[in-house]
Design a protein around this motif. Structure first.
Motif, short mmCIF file in Angstrom:
data_model
loop_
_atom_site.label_atom_id
_atom_site.label_comp_id
_atom_site.label_asym_id
_atom_site.label_seq_id
_atom_site.Cartn_x
_atom_site.Cartn_y
_atom_site.Cartn_z
N THR A 26 36.25 46.88 27.23
CA THR A 26 36.56 45.62 27.25
C THR A 26 37.89 45.63 28.11
O THR A 26 37.91 44.55 29.03
CB THR A 26 36.40 44.85 26.05
N GLY A 27 38.67 46.14 27.83
CA GLY A 27 39.84 46.25 28.49
C GLY A 27 40.70 47.58 28.60
O GLY A 27 41.92 47.48 28.99
N TYR A 80 43.80 38.37 30.31
CA TYR A 80 42.73 39.25 29.67
C TYR A 80 42.73 39.06 28.41
O TYR A 80 41.45 38.43 27.60
CB TYR A 80 43.16 40.74 29.89
N ALA A 132 33.69 40.41 24.34
CA ALA A 132 34.11 39.64 25.49
C ALA A 132 32.80 39.79 26.41
O ALA A 132 32.92 40.98 27.19
CB ALA A 132 35.22 39.92 26.06
N ASN A 177 38.41 45.45 34.23
CA ASN A 177 37.67 44.71 33.46
C ASN A 177 37.55 43.11 34.09
O ASN A 177 36.52 42.62 34.42
CB ASN A 177 37.67 44.53 32.10
N ALA A 214 39.37 37.23 26.89
CA ALA A 214 38.67 38.20 25.79
C ALA A 214 38.57 37.29 24.63
O ALA A 214 37.44 37.25 23.83
CB ALA A 214 39.23 39.42 25.62
N THR A 225 43.05 46.74 31.83
CA THR A 225 42.48 45.37 32.07
C THR A 225 42.08 44.79 33.25
O THR A 225 41.04 44.14 33.45
CB THR A 225 43.46 44.32 31.35
N LEU A 269 33.35 40.96 30.13
CA LEU A 269 34.49 42.14 30.25
C LEU A 269 33.69 43.39 29.90
O LEU A 269 33.99 44.57 30.43
CB LEU A 269 35.67 41.86 29.57
N ASP A 270 32.85 43.26 28.80
CA ASP A 270 32.32 44.29 28.15
C ASP A 270 31.46 45.37 29.10
O ASP A 270 30.51 44.94 29.94
CB ASP A 270 31.46 43.95 27.15
#
Lengths: 90, 477, 493
Positions: C176-177, C310, C208, C437, C314, C434, C211-212
């Motif tokens: 995710t990050g 981020y 998130a 993402n 998130a 991050t 972002l995932d």
């Protein structure tokens, strides 16, 4: 200063008093850190959500039985027949 | 009654469940019924990792209704999350549309007491329905069969001034929904729900008063009654110096009053934000144009056409076009019978009375359009009298079947044979010698009495014109 | 012999199994005994599949019958506990889901199984993937196989430790990050976060959503490319999965980089970077140059805002994604037998308050606050606007270069307990990861050396949207030149 208690209530989270205290300080410093971002000029910039250009594909309207009611209930903490049981909602 | 120096400002939020096969964001069935939690999937149950997908037909139905409401259709709209906790809301948020709805800025024309009025439609947006909770004293039970069923929420402008206008607006929207086949519009079953925003202010005042939202209204009659009650309640509050609370009130139809939900919930903070699981709802204008091309003739257009094409009065045209099936039935009968006015009368008077009494829809009854047309032709050709026709109609309603057959088997053909009619006239005159004398000495009013007697002895089969003619001749002598 | 099997990489194992040189059952048994030997000390697995041997026997049976087996036939793979596995407990390392058994599998898991992979079990992680050290797990911290006093990284720490300690030949994680790249970096592995939309998110516990991404964690670049091929591609169950064709990355690997431009953003070599890390990246740059690549200096001025935006985005998405854990349909239900809930609000608050750990609660509170009335524009909207600018910076940068080379993390692995009490410091550890993402671009880390105290150090490559092949090739060049894949963690030798 973030009112952690009222935010936790909005998020339906019981916090211990230690958590409440710690979060207040930690969240303040994180929010402080974020305040640097204010300096970036974002006038007329459209917010970005999905970061890749992806074409939307619709789902056709066909029903499908993907699970039984029994499977739906399999992980229920409390049930009555095939219904989920909770404290009174009114 | 509200005193003259107050006026009401009313807006409606109509939720219409769309008649798709599967749910708005998942593949499970959107049908009514089902065993407990049978129509569910990991998506509609909000299981970990389950993701929504967009039902094409749900969107199409939204566009259809938007076009019928004269809205602008946005070819790019956004699904957002409305966050709140409730046991019938599995994900802890409802997928809805917030600042970029699919339909905007439309209107609906309504007719009230023969007068047209235009009600603005602010927006119509797609969202998902919640499940159902039932209450059992110290616990509640949750069934999620309805969770995720597509809804179109239609929000009116606060253009509505009276409870009657509100009910008529709701009826008109319902008729359009049903014409399009996108919603069955059943308030009692909840497939269509009307929430009413009501406020009052001093006549001429520009500012809106504090608005109260009325829920739990499950018939058009109750739309009228609930708003009427609420307007009066608010006026008496204000006149006695009280303040109106911005709140949601439920309508209790048995007591005909509204009461506060008295929720101790803090002011809602729904934390709307665009749903990152769903891409923006983007489609081509071409699709909208294609849908527009397949829109059926809508009730008001149809009513106008009925007036010009069939020469119907405005009232008849409006009544006949409320339901698409009735309008189509009428057109069929009018065309086959060649007598539009008679078709309209039979449908509006006889057929609709029977439908109302039996609580049936036009599709559920036994009289086929071609049979009613034949009945009208039998009258027009003089084969049966209007009176006989009612008997035949009753038989058709009860058993179905062709009117010509009924007339034949029951021996109901109109008698136009002069000799036969003279015989009945003679019979009646000799049986009522006194009345004949009275008539001849100037009591003209008795003529109707003789006609009635003759029809009676002929069991309604005598041709009335001929009866009149023969009777006049014989009474002169 | 046993040592030999677990030392083989995935591609080699699949080849040998396919040629019936070794049985899938034997391979699985070897990795399983490694789990039995080491898991109590490393704590890499939360749940071990009790049917992994029968899965392997099924592969052997099909091979014996001459039936078609998949591209991963017989390969023992560990699955991060964020992926739902039908019939196999899936916890997200949370007390909330400690008894949750899904009735469905994530698309990634289905695709792995369809190609013959053996699911060895579910690996440890930070709770709901919220952490960079695997210390927020309800099931306890996981240890770095290179030194048990150190964290394996996070959030996919258990996946990294499992592969690194030869308890599986590969793993899948979520990022995710930086949650794939950073633990891969800490544990001497290849870890790939593909372009956002390459891999279906269906059935992966959401942290998130925007972002995932899921991706492979392996010992070689080729293995990573192969797994990525299997799990990529449009999924009708995930609207945000792309309809792009999936290239044959593993077959197209090339260490020949002539004509490739490698960008090195000045902002990625600023303060806070450990000397060992800087030296490792510079050495990698030299190798790439020797392979024919051209080095280009770049500037990505918004880099310093990546971590704050981020964390904002998130946590906002997470606060909503985690609202479904309410103890109604599944998940932790507080004990109301002694003290009934006064109302629904208390019912929810106690279920959630007890079911979630402190880090998760901290992030839910932050996200809820940032989305709440009056703050949305200043926080969430602002962050999403800067996110667009940041992505634009990358799009511009990739007009000047093909891949970006950077550190994966400012330092090698840190000690267990060292940073857990300072969330902000922990968050800043994600400074180099991050951005990928946020911009949706692919990124990966590849082993590139060791620190003075013998902890692994990798480097990170980033590429433009859907240009995974370019970064895989750059990483392949590093791998081919440094020849570090055979290194075995000291602590398990």
């Amino acid at each position: 200063m973030i009112n952690v208690q009222s935010v936790a209530h909005l998020a339906r989270l019981t916090l211990s008093s230690d958590e409440e205290k710690a979060f207040e300080a930690q969240l303040s410093s994180i929010v402080q850190h974020f305040s640097e971002v204010e300096a970036v000029n974002t006038a007329n910039v459209e917010p970005l959500i999905t970061p890749t250009d992806i074409t939307l594909v619709f789902r056709e309207d066909k029903k499908l039985a993907v699970q039984t009611a029994e499977e739906a209930m399999k992980n229920a903490p409390e049930r009555s027949g095939n219904l989920f049981k909770v404290p009174p909602v009114v | 009654m509200p005193s003259n120096n107050w006026e009401a400002v009313i807006g409606l939020e109509i939720h219409a469940q769309l008649l798709t096969e599967s749910k708005m964001f998942s593949v499970d069935s959107a049908s009514f019924g089902g065993a407990d939690n049978e129509y569910t999937s990991p998506v509609s149950l909000g299981m970990p990792g389950a993701l929504p997908t967009i039902n094409r037909r749900g969107v199409e139905f939204g566009i259809r209704m938007g076009l019928a409401l004269n809205c602008n259709i946005r070819t790019r709209s956004v699904f957002s999350r409305k966050n709140y906790f409730y046991p019938d809301l599995p994900k802890g948020y409802q997928i809805s549309q917030f600042d970029e709805p699919i339909c905007e800025k439309g209107y609906v024309d309504i007719y009230l007491d023969g007068k047209p009025k235009r009600i603005g439609v602010t927006r119509a947006h797609l969202e998902e329905d919640a499940g159902k909770s039932t209450h059992h004293g110290d616990y509640s039970l949750i069934n999620l069969n309805r969770a995720g069923v597509p809804l179109l929420e239609i929000v009116s402008e606060p253009d509505i001034k009276t409870p009657q206008e509100a009910a008529e607006y709701a009826r008109t929207v319902r008729n359009i929904l049903r014409y399009l086949g996108v919603c069955d519009g059943n308030l009692e079953e909840g497939s269509m729900r009307c929430d009413c925003n009501v406020s009052v202010r001093k006549t001429g005042e520009k500012k809106f008063g504090t608005k109260v939202e009325l829920k739990n209204i499950n018939s058009f009659r109750f739309v009228e009654k609930a708003i009427d009650y609420e307007i009066n309640r608010q006026i008496s509050c204000l006149e006695s110096g009280e303040r109106i609370l911005q709140e949601t009130r439920l309508y209790d139809s048995t007591k005909n009053r509204t009461y506060s939900m008295r929720s101790k919930e803090e002011a809602h903070d729904y934390r709307y934000f665009p749903d990152p699981d769903l891409l923006p709802l983007v489609f081509e204008q071409k699709w909208v144009d294609e849908i527009r091309a397949t829109l059926p003739e809508l009730p008001l257009e149809k009513a106008k056409r009925f007036q010009t094409q069939y020469g119907l009065p405005e009232y008849d045209a409006l009544v006949l076009t409320q339901e698409r099936a009735v309008a189509e039935y009428f057109e069929n009968v009018a065309k086959l019978s060649g007598n539009a006015k008679a078709s309209s009368n039979w449908i509006m008077v006889e057929l609709m009375r029977e439908l109302k009494e039996s609580e049936k829809s036009i599709e559920e009854q036994k009289i086929r359009g071609e049979d009613l047309a034949e009945l009208i032709q039998l009258i027009d050709k003089g084969t049966i009298s209007g009176k006989i026709a009612k008997t035949v109609f009753a038989e058709m309603w009860a058993q179905g079947g062709r009117p010509a057959d009924i007339v034949k088997t029951k021996g109901l053909v109109q008698v136009t044979d002069r000799a036969a009619i003279e015989k009945w006239v003679d019979e009646v005159m000799s049986a009522s010698a006194n009345q004949v004398n009275e008539y001849r000495s100037g009591k003209d009013k008795l003529f109707g009495f003789f006609v009635g007697q003759i029809m009676k002895v002929s069991r309604g089969q005598a041709n009335p014109d001929l009866v009149n003619q023969v009777l006049k001749e014989k009474l002169k002598k | 012999m046993s040592k030999n099997i677990t030392e083989l990489d995935l591609s080699t194992l699949v080849e040998k199994i396919g040629k019936k040189e070794i049985s899938a059952e034997k391979v699985t048994a070897e990795f399983k005994s490694q789990i039995e030997k080491l898991n109590t000390r490393i704590n890499a697995f939360i749940t071990v599949s009790d049917d992994c041997l029968s899965q392997a026997k099924e592969i052997d049976r099909r091979l014996a019958n001459g039936e078609k087996v998949g591209r991963l036939a017989g390969a023992p793979i560990a699955i991060k506990d964020m992926f739902c596995t039908k019939g196999l407990r899936t916890t997200a390392a949370s007390k909330m889901l400690r008894n949750f058994v899904p009735t469905y599998s994530a698309t990634v898991v289905e695709r792995l199984r369809a190609e013959g992979a053996i699911v060895m079990g579910k690996t440890n992680q930070d709770e709901f993937a919220m952490g960079s050290s695997n210390e927020t797990s309800h099931f306890g911290a996981c240890r770095n196989p290179w030194n048990f006093d150190y964290v394996p990284g996070g959030s996919s720490g258990g996946s990294a430790a499992a592969v690194s300690a030869r308890m599986s030949c590969a793993a899948v994680g979520t990022d995710t990050g930086g949650s794939i790249r950073q633990p891969a970096n800490f544990c001497h592995l290849v870890g790939v976060k593909p372009t956002y939309g390459r891999v279906s998110r269906y059935g992966i516990v959401a942290f998130a959503s925007s972002l995932d991404q899921a991706g492979p964690m392996t010992r070689t670049v080729r293995d990573a490319a192969l797994i990525l091929e299997v799990i990529s591609g449009h999924d009708e169950k995930d609207t945000t999965s792309a309809t792009k064709d999936v290239p044959k990355w593993s077959e197209n690997l090339s260490a020949q980089l002539r004509g490739m431009k490698i960008g090195m953003p000045v902002e990625y070599f600023n303060h806070g970077i450990a000397d060992d890390v800087r030296a490792t990246v510079m050495r990698a740059a030299d190798i790439l140059k020797a392979q024919g690549a051209e080095l280009v200096e770049l500037s990505l001025p918004l880099t310093k805002f990546a971590v704050p935006i981020y964390y904002l985005i998130a946590t906002c998405e997470a606060s909503s994604n985690l609202a479904r854990y309410d103890g109604v349909r599944y998940g932790h239900r507080a004990d109301f037998s002694k003290q009934a809930a006064a109302d629904l609000e208390e019912f929810y608050s106690r279920n959630r308050g007890e079911g979630f750990g402190s880090e998760v609660k901290r992030r839910i509170v932050l996200g809820t606050y940032a989305l709440s009335s009056g703050y949305y524009d200043a926080y969430y909207k602002k962050a999403c606007q800067v996110r667009r600018l940041l992505r634009q910076d990358f799009i511009e940068a990739f007009k000047k270069c093909d891949v970006i080379l950077s550190p994966a993390s400012p330092t090698p692995a840190f000690k267990i307990g060292e940073r857990i009490d300072n969330p902000l410091e922990m968050y800043l550890n994600d400074i180099y990861t991050t951005s990928a993402n946020l911009a949706g671009i692919p990124g990966m880390s590849v082993p590139a050396g060791f620190s003075h105290n013998k902890l692994p150090i990798g480097v990170q490559f980033l590429a433009a949207h859907f240009e995974e092949q370019k970064m895989l090739n750059a990483a392949f060049a590093i791998e081919q030149n440094l020849k570090l894949t055979a290194e075995v963690p000291y602590a398990i030798q």
